[in-house]
Design an enzyme around this catalytic site. Structure first.
Site, PDB file in Angstrom:
ATOM      1  N   GLU A 177      -2.663  -9.650   3.919  1.00  0.00           N
ATOM      2  CA  GLU A 177      -3.879 -10.294   3.400  1.00  0.00           C
ATOM      3  C   GLU A 177      -3.555 -11.556   2.600  1.00  0.00           C
ATOM      4  O   GLU A 177      -3.211 -11.475   1.425  1.00  0.00           O
ATOM      5  CB  GLU A 177      -4.651  -9.316   2.489  1.00  0.00           C
ATOM      6  CG  GLU A 177      -5.915  -9.946   1.904  1.00  0.00           C
ATOM      7  CD  GLU A 177      -6.669  -9.032   0.950  1.00  0.00           C
ATOM      8  OE1 GLU A 177      -6.100  -8.010   0.513  1.00  0.00           O
ATOM      9  OE2 GLU A 177      -7.820  -9.355   0.627  1.00  0.00           O
ATOM     10  N   LYS A 219      -5.734  -9.239   7.403  1.00  0.00           N
ATOM     11  CA  LYS A 219      -6.960  -9.217   6.592  1.00  0.00           C
ATOM     12  C   LYS A 219      -7.182 -10.641   6.107  1.00  0.00           C
ATOM     13  O   LYS A 219      -6.402 -11.159   5.308  1.00  0.00           O
ATOM     14  CB  LYS A 219      -6.812  -8.246   5.418  1.00  0.00           C
ATOM     15  CG  LYS A 219      -8.026  -8.247   4.484  1.00  0.00           C
ATOM     16  CD  LYS A 219      -8.126  -6.959   3.709  1.00  0.00           C
ATOM     17  CE  LYS A 219      -9.246  -7.021   2.681  1.00  0.00           C
ATOM     18  NZ  LYS A 219      -9.571  -5.713   2.125  1.00  0.00           N
TER      19      LYS A 219
END
Ligand code: 13P
Length: 336
Positions: A177, A219
């Protein structure tokens, strides 16, 4: 752990019409969320709240997995079932946040690097035994005057790639992420450029660390104007810019991309995801891994009466899961 098993888990995380609920707030972050609605930040309240979320009836219709925090993966339902076991028994994959948060990047004022690599192998080994099958690491990229620097992007990509390689070694799917923050008055073009450069650097680093992309989930943050930008963007503009940015920087072999909500309203988070899927077919399934956009409404309702509003709060969680699940198919009906 074979790549095939990792790939199978990764594909299950982004199964059609399903996404992830992020409930991995650190003790400090959940303190802020609870304070916002007047809930006392005790261990029992944190446990009870996470139980409310995870035991929402029929949640697995639209939720493939949940990201837990270290404290949460060690907690149990009031009936004594470990949360990770409850999830596995109910068709949801347990995930775990493994980074140790952001810290000032020495020599680069205003920029941060995520820490947590020391001792990570042993922690991953333990989390696997506790039932986790994927792990999240969040890097944060700030946009501002003369930032982000190349050094900041590189340092964060390197750490993300090192963590991802360790995850795969230990049998966990890395959910990488790199969050480009919405704070600031920058325009959508600036967000596009920063996100593109960040993603290219990340996939270069993953390649250098021998990370198998087939067993990795991205992500991502959406390409949006800064919160304080005078010129806000339409739903279609965000969807088109985000898709173009991802297509130019993310290999097609990746099993899926999930988005964070990052402070967007519930409605925007759902509408943007829905619009991107309506513009498909896309090279990868696009789904959600929302924290605030999955939880805010339910937390607010629950906070008004922790006992009487329990079931109502679960209905709210289910409704958000259903809306986002439909958006992951490009079939969200905003009037439903
Ligand atoms: P938000 O959807 O609230 O941004 O949280 C998702 C998350 O896990 C951030 O790391």
């Amino acid at each position: 752990m074979s790549i095939e098993q990792l790939a199978e888990t990764a594909l299950a995380m982004v199964a059609p019409g399903k996404g992830i609920i992020a409930i991995d707030e650190s003790t400090g972050t959940i303190a802020k969320r609870f304070a916002g609605v007047g809930v006392e930040n005790t261990e029992e309240n944190r446990r009870a709240y996470r139980e409310l979320l995870l035991t929402t009836p029929n949640l697995s219709q639209h939720i493939s997995g949940a990201i837990l925090f270290d404290e949460t993966i060690r907690q149990k339902t009031k009936d004594g079932v470990p949360f990770a076991k409850y999830m596995a028994d109910n068709g949801m994959i347990p995930g775990i946040k493994v980074d140790k948060g952001t810290h000032a990047l020495a020599g680069f004022p205003g920029e941060v690097v995520t820490e947590g690599l020391d001792g990570l192998r042993a922690r991953l080994e333990e989390y696997y035994k506790l039932g986790a099958r994927f792990a999240k690491w969040r890097a944060v990229i700030n946009i501002g005057d003369d930032i982000p620097s190349g050094t900041c992007i590189e340092a964060n990509s390197h750490a993300l790639a090192r963590y991802a390689a360790l995850c795969q070694e230990q049998g966990l799917v890395p959910m990488v992420e790199p969050e480009v923050l919405m704070e600031g008055d920058h325009d959508i073009e600036t967000c596009f450029e920063v996100t593109e450069v960040t993603l290219r650097s990340l996939f270069d680093a993953l390649y250098q660390q021998n990370v198998a992309l087939e067993g990795t989930i991205l992500k991502a943050s959406m390409v949006v104007p800064g919160k304080d930008c005078d010129e806000q963007a339409s739903v279609d503009e965000v969807a088109e810019a985000t898709l173009m940015c991802l297509k130019s920087s993310v290999p097609a072999i990746l099993p899926g991309i999930v988005f964070l909500s990052g402070g967007q309203s519930d409605e925007d988070a759902t509408a943007h995801l829905d619009a991107m899927n309506r513009l498909g077919p896309n090279p990868w399934p696009l789904s959600f891994s929302y924290g605030r956009a999955m939880q805010s409404a339910a937390l607010k309702l629950w906070s008004q009466d922790l006992v009487k509003n329990y079931a109502g709060a679960q209905d709210t969680v289910f409704a958000r899961a259903r809306d986002n699940g439909m958006a992951a198919l490009g079939q969200w009906d905003r009037t439903a």
